[in-house]
Design a protein around this motif. Structure first.
Motif, PDB file in Angstrom:
ATOM      1  N   PRO A 261     -50.328  62.185 -89.824  1.00  0.00           N
ATOM      2  CA  PRO A 261     -50.525  62.026 -91.267  1.00  0.00           C
ATOM      3  C   PRO A 261     -50.903  63.367 -91.907  1.00  0.00           C
ATOM      4  CG  PRO A 261     -51.730  60.348 -90.056  1.00  0.00           C
ATOM      5  CD  PRO A 261     -51.229  61.332 -89.043  1.00  0.00           C
ATOM      6  N   LEU A 262     -50.602  63.507 -93.192  1.00  0.00           N
ATOM      7  CA  LEU A 262     -50.850  64.753 -93.918  1.00  0.00           C
ATOM      8  C   LEU A 262     -52.057  64.603 -94.833  1.00  0.00           C
ATOM      9  CD1 LEU A 262     -49.990  67.623 -94.822  1.00  0.00           C
ATOM     10  CD2 LEU A 262     -48.587  66.499 -96.567  1.00  0.00           C
ATOM     11  N   LEU A 263     -53.064  65.433 -94.607  1.00  0.00           N
ATOM     12  CA  LEU A 263     -54.212  65.531 -95.505  1.00  0.00           C
ATOM     13  C   LEU A 263     -53.911  66.666 -96.471  1.00  0.00           C
ATOM     14  CD1 LEU A 263     -57.118  65.162 -96.524  1.00  0.00           C
ATOM     15  CD2 LEU A 263     -57.880  66.549 -94.591  1.00  0.00           C
ATOM     16  N   GLN A 264     -53.739  66.307 -97.736  1.00  0.00           N
ATOM     17  CA  GLN A 264     -53.404  67.277 -98.781  1.00  0.00           C
ATOM     18  C   GLN A 264     -54.658  67.557 -99.602  1.00  0.00           C
ATOM     19  OE1 GLN A 264     -50.204  68.671 -99.574  1.00  0.00           O
ATOM     20  NE2 GLN A 264     -51.371  69.938-100.995  1.00  0.00           N
ATOM     21  N   ILE A 265     -55.086  68.815 -99.619  1.00  0.00           N
ATOM     22  CA  ILE A 265     -56.232  69.242-100.422  1.00  0.00           C
ATOM     23  C   ILE A 265     -55.674  70.038-101.595  1.00  0.00           C
ATOM     24  CG2 ILE A 265     -58.338  70.607-100.471  1.00  0.00           C
ATOM     25  CD1 ILE A 265     -58.461  70.178 -97.379  1.00  0.00           C
ATOM     26  N   ASP A 266     -55.947  69.562-102.803  1.00  0.00           N
ATOM     27  CA  ASP A 266     -55.375  70.188-103.995  1.00  0.00           C
ATOM     28  C   ASP A 266     -56.444  70.769-104.898  1.00  0.00           C
ATOM     29  OD1 ASP A 266     -52.596  69.532-103.551  1.00  0.00           O
ATOM     30  OD2 ASP A 266     -53.116  67.455-104.013  1.00  0.00           O
ATOM     31  N   ASN A 267     -56.069  71.859-105.577  1.00  0.00           N
ATOM     32  CA  ASN A 267     -56.903  72.463-106.628  1.00  0.00           C
ATOM     33  C   ASN A 267     -58.326  72.765-106.169  1.00  0.00           C
ATOM     34  OD1 ASN A 267     -54.690  72.111-108.422  1.00  0.00           O
ATOM     35  ND2 ASN A 267     -55.318  69.988-108.720  1.00  0.00           N
ATOM     36  N   ALA A 268     -58.479  73.263-104.971  1.00  0.00           N
ATOM     37  CA  ALA A 268     -59.813  73.576-104.451  1.00  0.00           C
ATOM     38  C   ALA A 268     -60.285  74.914-105.024  1.00  0.00           C
ATOM     39  CB  ALA A 268     -59.790  73.633-102.930  1.00  0.00           C
ATOM     40  N   TYR A 269     -61.492  74.894-105.571  1.00  0.00           N
ATOM     41  CA  TYR A 269     -62.088  76.136-106.073  1.00  0.00           C
ATOM     42  C   TYR A 269     -63.608  76.005-106.051  1.00  0.00           C
ATOM     43  CZ  TYR A 269     -62.864  73.746-110.557  1.00  0.00           C
ATOM     44  OH  TYR A 269     -63.265  72.873-111.533  1.00  0.00           O
ATOM     45  N   VAL A 270     -64.266  77.151-106.103  1.00  0.00           N
ATOM     46  CA  VAL A 270     -65.726  77.202-106.120  1.00  0.00           C
ATOM     47  C   VAL A 270     -66.157  77.802-107.446  1.00  0.00           C
ATOM     48  CG1 VAL A 270     -67.774  78.201-105.045  1.00  0.00           C
ATOM     49  CG2 VAL A 270     -65.866  77.449-103.602  1.00  0.00           C
ATOM     50  N   SER A 271     -67.110  77.139-108.093  1.00  0.00           N
ATOM     51  CA  SER A 271     -67.693  77.694-109.312  1.00  0.00           C
ATOM     52  C   SER A 271     -69.153  78.036-109.024  1.00  0.00           C
ATOM     53  CB  SER A 271     -67.598  76.704-110.478  1.00  0.00           C
ATOM     54  OG  SER A 271     -68.311  75.525-110.202  1.00  0.00           O
ATOM     55  N   GLN A 272     -69.667  79.002-109.766  1.00  0.00           N
ATOM     56  CA  GLN A 272     -71.060  79.401-109.574  1.00  0.00           C
ATOM     57  C   GLN A 272     -71.743  79.460-110.935  1.00  0.00           C
ATOM     58  OE1 GLN A 272     -72.514  83.501-108.437  1.00  0.00           O
ATOM     59  NE2 GLN A 272     -72.864  82.382-106.538  1.00  0.00           N
ATOM     60  N   ARG A 273     -72.979  78.982-110.945  1.00  0.00           N
ATOM     61  CA  ARG A 273     -73.755  78.932-112.175  1.00  0.00           C
ATOM     62  C   ARG A 273     -75.163  79.430-111.893  1.00  0.00           C
ATOM     63  NH1 ARG A 273     -74.694  73.113-114.844  1.00  0.00           N
ATOM     64  NH2 ARG A 273     -75.684  72.859-112.848  1.00  0.00           N
ATOM     65  N   ILE A 274     -75.716  80.175-112.812  1.00  0.00           N
ATOM     66  CA  ILE A 274     -77.112  80.617-112.699  1.00  0.00           C
ATOM     67  C   ILE A 274     -77.988  79.455-113.144  1.00  0.00           C
ATOM     68  CG2 ILE A 274     -78.856  82.196-113.581  1.00  0.00           C
ATOM     69  CD1 ILE A 274     -76.539  84.213-114.032  1.00  0.00           C
ATOM     70  N   ILE A 275     -78.983  79.109-112.311  1.00  0.00           N
ATOM     71  CA  ILE A 275     -79.855  78.000-112.701  1.00  0.00           C
ATOM     72  C   ILE A 275     -81.301  78.417-112.939  1.00  0.00           C
ATOM     73  CG2 ILE A 275     -78.414  76.144-111.796  1.00  0.00           C
ATOM     74  CD1 ILE A 275     -80.063  76.081-109.280  1.00  0.00           C
ATOM     75  N   SER A 276     -81.654  79.656-112.588  1.00  0.00           N
ATOM     76  CA  SER A 276     -82.970  80.158-112.992  1.00  0.00           C
ATOM     77  C   SER A 276     -82.937  81.684-113.089  1.00  0.00           C
ATOM     78  CB  SER A 276     -84.081  79.695-112.039  1.00  0.00           C
ATOM     79  OG  SER A 276     -84.050  80.399-110.834  1.00  0.00           O
ATOM     80  N   ILE A 277     -83.724  82.177-114.036  1.00  0.00           N
ATOM     81  CA  ILE A 277     -83.802  83.612-114.303  1.00  0.00           C
ATOM     82  C   ILE A 277     -85.270  84.011-114.278  1.00  0.00           C
ATOM     83  CG2 ILE A 277     -83.408  85.406-116.054  1.00  0.00           C
ATOM     84  CD1 ILE A 277     -81.024  83.756-117.016  1.00  0.00           C
ATOM     85  N   SER A 278     -85.564  85.173-113.692  1.00  0.00           N
ATOM     86  CA  SER A 278     -86.927  85.688-113.652  1.00  0.00           C
ATOM     87  C   SER A 278     -87.387  86.009-115.071  1.00  0.00           C
ATOM     88  CB  SER A 278     -86.988  86.948-112.795  1.00  0.00           C
ATOM     89  OG  SER A 278     -88.224  87.600-112.982  1.00  0.00           O
ATOM     90  N   PRO A 279     -88.506  85.421-115.491  1.00  0.00           N
ATOM     91  CA  PRO A 279     -88.988  85.716-116.846  1.00  0.00           C
ATOM     92  C   PRO A 279     -89.442  87.167-117.007  1.00  0.00           C
ATOM     93  CG  PRO A 279     -90.434  84.125-115.741  1.00  0.00           C
ATOM     94  CD  PRO A 279     -89.322  84.445-114.798  1.00  0.00           C
ATOM     95  N   SER A 280     -89.876  87.783-115.926  1.00  0.00           N
ATOM     96  CA  SER A 280     -90.385  89.156-116.038  1.00  0.00           C
ATOM     97  C   SER A 280     -89.272  90.196-116.043  1.00  0.00           C
ATOM     98  CB  SER A 280     -91.370  89.452-114.912  1.00  0.00           C
ATOM     99  OG  SER A 280     -90.739  89.315-113.662  1.00  0.00           O
ATOM    100  N   SER A 281     -88.235  89.988-115.227  1.00  0.00           N
ATOM    101  CA  SER A 281     -87.189  91.006-115.116  1.00  0.00           C
ATOM    102  C   SER A 281     -85.873  90.605-115.792  1.00  0.00           C
ATOM    103  CB  SER A 281     -86.912  91.315-113.642  1.00  0.00           C
ATOM    104  OG  SER A 281     -86.328  90.183-113.006  1.00  0.00           O
TER     105      SER A 281
END
Length: 133
Positions: free
Chosen positions: A33-53
């Motif tokens: 059988p054929l396992l078809q993986i389509d449109n695979a991509y990785v996204s990255q998001r910043i979820i915290s930022i240092s308040p001092s720097s």
């Protein structure tokens, strides 16, 4: 089970599925059988930022894809399903060079988790279990 992938991360995800299958002693068959993986991509998001720097400290990586399984007769064994895997990681501002290594490690982990999730869902699907003895 044969595996093919498309999209920017399709090849990496297909390779991770192959590795997971091989760990269990399985091999790809040209008539399987054929396992078809389509449109695979990785996204990255910043979820915290240092308040001092003002430097990003924590990121969320998300693996997105669709996958389906068809038999040799082109019969659908598993309808197209979404895949979403998320992992967060922290950035150590004392070691800026660690970011690239962390990112590579986290993306590898994302692919492994995605591969396990895909295989778990495929192997537990009624259509696939009926097709494969």
């Amino acid at each position: 089970l044969r595996v093919v992938g498309s999209g920017p991360a399709g090849g990496s995800l297909a390779e991770a599925v192959h590795r997971e299958l091989q760990r269990d002693g399985n091999r790809a068959k040209s008539d399987g059988p054929l396992l078809q993986i389509d449109n695979a991509y990785v996204s990255q998001r910043i979820i915290s930022i240092s308040p001092s720097s003002g430097v990003a400290q924590e990121f969320l990586d998300t693996l997105h894809a669709q996958f389906s399984v068809t038999g040799n007769d082109h019969k659908v064994l598993l309808e197209s399903q979404p895949l979403l895997v998320e992992n967060s990681f922290s950035f150590n501002s004392a070691s800026p060079l660690a970011t690239n290594e962390q990112q590579i490690t986290m993306q590898r982990l994302l692919m492994e988790q995605g591969a396990r999730q895909i295989l778990r869902r495929v192997l537990n699907s009624p259509g696939f279990r009926q097709q494969v003895p």
